[in-house]
Every structure is written in C-alpha cells, then in structure tokens.
Design an enzyme around this catalytic site. Structure first.
Site, mmCIF file in Angstrom:
data_model
loop_
_atom_site.group_PDB
_atom_site.id
_atom_site.type_symbol
_atom_site.label_atom_id
_atom_site.label_comp_id
_atom_site.label_asym_id
_atom_site.label_seq_id
_atom_site.Cartn_x
_atom_site.Cartn_y
_atom_site.Cartn_z
ATOM 1 N N ARG A 14 98.935 -2.956 -85.445
ATOM 2 C CA ARG A 14 99.010 -4.205 -84.685
ATOM 3 C C ARG A 14 99.877 -5.272 -85.372
ATOM 4 O O ARG A 14 100.201 -6.294 -84.750
ATOM 5 C CB ARG A 14 97.608 -4.772 -84.480
ATOM 6 C CG ARG A 14 96.676 -3.915 -83.614
ATOM 7 C CD ARG A 14 96.981 -4.089 -82.148
ATOM 8 N NE ARG A 14 96.181 -3.225 -81.302
ATOM 9 C CZ ARG A 14 95.292 -3.658 -80.414
ATOM 10 N NH1 ARG A 14 95.065 -4.940 -80.271
ATOM 11 N NH2 ARG A 14 94.631 -2.796 -79.668
ATOM 12 N N PHE A 69 83.827 -1.209 -77.074
ATOM 13 C CA PHE A 69 84.755 -0.391 -76.298
ATOM 14 C C PHE A 69 85.418 -1.204 -75.203
ATOM 15 O O PHE A 69 84.861 -2.201 -74.715
ATOM 16 C CB PHE A 69 84.058 0.836 -75.696
ATOM 17 C CG PHE A 69 82.866 0.547 -74.834
ATOM 18 C CD1 PHE A 69 83.000 0.109 -73.530
ATOM 19 C CD2 PHE A 69 81.580 0.744 -75.324
ATOM 20 C CE1 PHE A 69 81.897 -0.140 -72.726
ATOM 21 C CE2 PHE A 69 80.466 0.489 -74.540
ATOM 22 C CZ PHE A 69 80.628 0.048 -73.234
ATOM 23 N N ALA A 70 86.617 -0.797 -74.859
ATOM 24 C CA ALA A 70 87.301 -1.370 -73.712
ATOM 25 C C ALA A 70 86.649 -0.842 -72.441
ATOM 26 O O ALA A 70 86.128 0.275 -72.403
ATOM 27 C CB ALA A 70 88.780 -0.998 -73.738
ATOM 28 N N ARG A 100 82.600 5.443 -87.988
ATOM 29 C CA ARG A 100 83.318 4.315 -88.572
ATOM 30 C C ARG A 100 82.733 3.951 -89.933
ATOM 31 O O ARG A 100 83.468 3.646 -90.876
ATOM 32 C CB ARG A 100 83.266 3.135 -87.600
ATOM 33 C CG ARG A 100 84.131 1.970 -88.009
ATOM 34 C CD ARG A 100 84.357 1.008 -86.849
ATOM 35 N NE ARG A 100 83.128 0.493 -86.282
ATOM 36 C CZ ARG A 100 82.399 -0.472 -86.853
ATOM 37 N NH1 ARG A 100 82.791 -0.998 -87.990
ATOM 38 N NH2 ARG A 100 81.304 -0.903 -86.269
ATOM 39 N N THR A 122 91.916 -4.945 -70.083
ATOM 40 C CA THR A 122 91.217 -3.861 -70.784
ATOM 41 C C THR A 122 89.796 -4.308 -71.118
ATOM 42 O O THR A 122 88.912 -3.484 -71.327
ATOM 43 C CB THR A 122 91.955 -3.467 -72.065
ATOM 44 O OG1 THR A 122 92.192 -4.634 -72.857
ATOM 45 C CG2 THR A 122 93.283 -2.798 -71.746
ATOM 46 N N PRO A 163 76.728 5.272 -81.992
ATOM 47 C CA PRO A 163 78.023 4.616 -82.106
ATOM 48 C C PRO A 163 78.205 3.996 -83.494
ATOM 49 O O PRO A 163 77.254 3.492 -84.082
ATOM 50 C CB PRO A 163 77.964 3.535 -81.024
ATOM 51 C CG PRO A 163 76.998 4.056 -80.023
ATOM 52 C CD PRO A 163 75.975 4.798 -80.814
ATOM 53 N N PHE A 215 93.919 -10.296 -80.228
ATOM 54 C CA PHE A 215 94.545 -8.976 -80.364
ATOM 55 C C PHE A 215 93.606 -7.940 -80.959
ATOM 56 O O PHE A 215 93.928 -6.751 -80.978
ATOM 57 C CB PHE A 215 95.774 -9.071 -81.284
ATOM 58 C CG PHE A 215 95.405 -9.197 -82.743
ATOM 59 C CD1 PHE A 215 95.297 -8.076 -83.536
ATOM 60 C CD2 PHE A 215 95.123 -10.426 -83.292
ATOM 61 C CE1 PHE A 215 94.919 -8.186 -84.871
ATOM 62 C CE2 PHE A 215 94.762 -10.549 -84.613
ATOM 63 C CZ PHE A 215 94.658 -9.424 -85.407
ATOM 64 N N SER A 216 92.457 -8.341 -81.449
ATOM 65 C CA SER A 216 91.681 -7.501 -82.363
ATOM 66 C C SER A 216 90.491 -6.837 -81.687
ATOM 67 O O SER A 216 90.106 -7.181 -80.570
ATOM 68 C CB SER A 216 91.177 -8.354 -83.529
ATOM 69 O OG SER A 216 90.458 -9.471 -83.055
ATOM 70 N N ASP A 220 96.138 2.590 -77.644
ATOM 71 C CA ASP A 220 96.107 4.054 -77.688
ATOM 72 C C ASP A 220 97.198 4.652 -76.804
ATOM 73 O O ASP A 220 97.783 5.690 -77.139
ATOM 74 C CB ASP A 220 94.737 4.578 -77.256
ATOM 75 C CG ASP A 220 93.669 4.343 -78.309
ATOM 76 O OD1 ASP A 220 93.956 4.564 -79.490
ATOM 77 O OD2 ASP A 220 92.557 3.934 -77.950
ATOM 78 N N SER A 226 94.340 2.134 -84.217
ATOM 79 C CA SER A 226 95.036 1.391 -83.171
ATOM 80 C C SER A 226 94.852 -0.117 -83.311
ATOM 81 O O SER A 226 95.566 -0.893 -82.673
ATOM 82 C CB SER A 226 94.563 1.849 -81.786
ATOM 83 O OG SER A 226 93.184 1.574 -81.615
ATOM 84 N N HIS A 227 93.897 -0.559 -84.141
ATOM 85 C CA HIS A 227 93.651 -1.983 -84.333
ATOM 86 C C HIS A 227 93.932 -2.435 -85.765
ATOM 87 O O HIS A 227 93.630 -3.576 -86.124
ATOM 88 C CB HIS A 227 92.208 -2.333 -83.970
ATOM 89 C CG HIS A 227 91.945 -2.291 -82.499
ATOM 90 N ND1 HIS A 227 91.741 -1.096 -81.826
ATOM 91 C CD2 HIS A 227 91.863 -3.257 -81.563
ATOM 92 C CE1 HIS A 227 91.536 -1.362 -80.545
ATOM 93 N NE2 HIS A 227 91.605 -2.662 -80.364
#
Length: 342
Positions: A57, A184-185, A315, A165, A311, A126-127, A193, A52-53
């Site tokens: 984008r 996280f948002a 990734r 967000t 976490p 935006f990131s 998303d 999503s990023h």
C-alpha cells in the site's frame, strides 16, 4: 524455496518495515505524527502477513499524500459531542491519527456508560480495520468498526459500481490470550487483492467481479475496470448498504459514491467517514462479566473441538513468526519502495 525464489525476496525485520515506511512517508511530505501512525499500521499488516495491506500500500499512500486534496499536516479535532459520542474531524488527513487522538475519550465514555461511539469525518482511509479493533480489545472492550470506500462494487443483481468494498471488523477481548477478531470487506475480495492478481498475471475466481457490461470475468484488469461483486449475493449487498448508511449517512459523511465523486478520477485513497463502536463488558453485564466470559470461552472451545479455525488465528501465528524471523517481500516491491525515498 529454491535459490532463485530466495534471490527474488528481501528479508526485513518488523522494525525495518516501520523505519522504511516512515522515511518514505516523511520524504513525501507527510507530517511526523501522521507518518508514524501510518507506518505503524503498515508494519503491523506486514508483520501479520496481511500482504495486501502492508508495504504493497505504500506507493499508493505516497500518491495520496502528494495530492492537493490531502492535508499533510492536518491536526485532528476531537469533540466531546454527547455523553456517548466522540466526534473527530480528521481535517482531510489520514484516519489513523484521528483514531489515535479520539481513542482515550472513546474508552472513557464506554467505561462510563457501557457503550460509546466515535464518528471520524473528513478522513482518507486505506488500511485494514483490525489494528483499530485491537486497540480497543487491548483496553478490555468489545468493538465494532466500519467504513465506506469508493463505489467500486455492484449491488446484488446490478452491474455498475454503487457500493464500496465497505469493510467491517469486530473484536472481543479474551482473558490471557489474543482477542477474537474478524475483519473483512463486504465485497467478495478486497480491491488490493484484485490489484495483486493483476500484477501477477493471475486469473481471479468467478464471483469476484464483472466487466463493464455486467458479464462475469476471471480477468483481474477487466474486473478493476468493470465492477466488483459483494460476497454472499444479496446478503453481502445488504450488509454493505448498512455500512453506507451507518458510517456515511448516519454520521453526516460521504457514501462511497460521494467519495468517488470527491476523488475526481485522481485514484487517491477514499475520503469519507468511519464509525467506531466500543462496548464495556463490565457495564453491559451489570457489573460482573465473569459468567459472560465463561460462556464466550465455551463457544470458542467448541470451535477447537470440531477442528474449526477462529478468525485471526493464522494472523496471530504469522505475527509470532515475523517477530522471530522477519518478513519477506518481493525484491521488485522493495526496489519500487526504495525508489520513493528522497
């Protein structure tokens, strides 16, 4: 994966993601230093399977870059504002180059005094925040980063967008391995998303958003037009409010409401501020961080002993896989991006 599914995907190396992003951004008129900073972040997100990023984008970046409000060749102005404070005026360009330009002075101040802050103003953002956090953990520093966005999110008990967000990210350097990082948002989910669910025609879980009257909805398009919700009810709402205050009002910058008003319905990337905090474990521990490192590693080992995931572990696994095998994106997205090339 079936043959038809494979036909719907395009395989790219991470370097090809960077090169494609750079060509599109420069073709849209973005100055080279900004384009490289944005392309690096897009490639890193795609590499780490933060879909999503990543390239998702890029069309939105082009829309922002070509708007009159955006300064394509903005030169960030770095100011040594106080013993523990760096201020960077992004000049209405993207936040990423402003962060890169202010980073050396922030690191220097943190190592001198133990803790330092960088306030970035007048930046379009935006990131994801974890690339910035990792830039600090790479220097052996702990980090906390936060930023508002647009007022898309209703507070707990509300029904209209008031908060952003409002992502928050933290990083802790670890000896001989990947840092501990979360990002996280404070909304139940990132807005991108919701956009991905809308594009795929997939329902969203209850608790992600409400319609214009504040009623729960499982339709992504309805939630995008109505309001998103915070995670964890009043707890997420309080944390999101803190970010509005710390990364907005405290540093003399826009809240998410202000950012949305500045946008004037153009639907560009949010324009506001960003707060970056850096902590030096050597100074903060009194000169010898060894005992703190042992205690931190014992804590992390406790996660593993229970079979719990830290976490960013997924990734980091995705990063290794992507560097070895490349990344796959949908053919539709690839064609959309290629169409943006000059």
């Amino acid at each position: 994966m079936t043959m038809s599914e494979a036909d719907d995907l395009v395989l790219l190396s991470v370097d090809e993601v960077f090169d494609l992003s750079l060509r599109v951004l420069e073709g849209a008129g973005l100055g080279r230093p900004h384009a490289e900073a944005v392309a690096r972040t897009l490639a890193a997100s795609q590499r780490d399977e933060c879909h999503s990023h990543g390239l998702h984008r890029l069309p939105g970046c082009v829309m922002t870059v070509t708007a009159e409000k955006f300064a394509r060749d903005a030169e960030p102005e770095v100011a040594d504002a106080a013993p523990a404070l760096v201020r960077v005026d992004a000049g209405y360009g993207y936040s990423l180059l402003a962060f890169e330009r202010g980073l050396p002075l922030l690191v220097e101040k943190a190592r001198r005094g133990g803790v330092a802050a960088m306030a970035i103003s007048n930046c379009f953002h935006f990131s994801a925040l974890w690339p910035e956090v990792e830039a600090l953990t790479d220097q052996g520093l702990a980090a906390l980063v936060m930023t508002p966005s647009h007022a898309w999110v209703a507070p707990a008990g509300g029904r209209k967008g008031l908060l952003g967000t409002n992502p928050i990210a933290f990083g802790w350097p670890r000896p001989g391995g990947h840092p501990y990082v979360f990002d996280f948002a404070t909304s139940a989910v990132a807005r991108s998303d919701l956009a991905l669910h809308k594009a795929a025609g997939k329902p969203i879980p209850e608790g992600w958003g409400v319609d214009g009257d504040g009623n729960p909805t499982t339709d992504a398009a309805t939630a995008l037009e109505g309001a998103m919700l915070t995670f964890g009810g009043h707890k997420g709402s309080a944390l999101s409010t803190m970010i509005e205050l710390m990364a907005g009002a405290l540093i003399g910058e826009r809240t998410s409401l202000d950012s949305m008003a500045f946008d004037e319905g153009l639907k560009l990337a949010p324009c506001h501020g960003e707060l970056v905090l850096a902590f030096d474990p050597v100074v903060m521990s009194g000169g010898d961080p060894a005992e703190g490192i042992v205690r931190a590693e014992a804590l992390f080992a406790g996660f593993a002993a229970q079979g719990a995931r830290l976490p960013s572990e997924r990734r980091y696994a995705a990063r290794a896989r992507s560097l070895a095998e490349g990344v796959s994106i949908s053919r539709a997205l690839h064609e959309r991006i290629v169409a943006l090339l000059p």
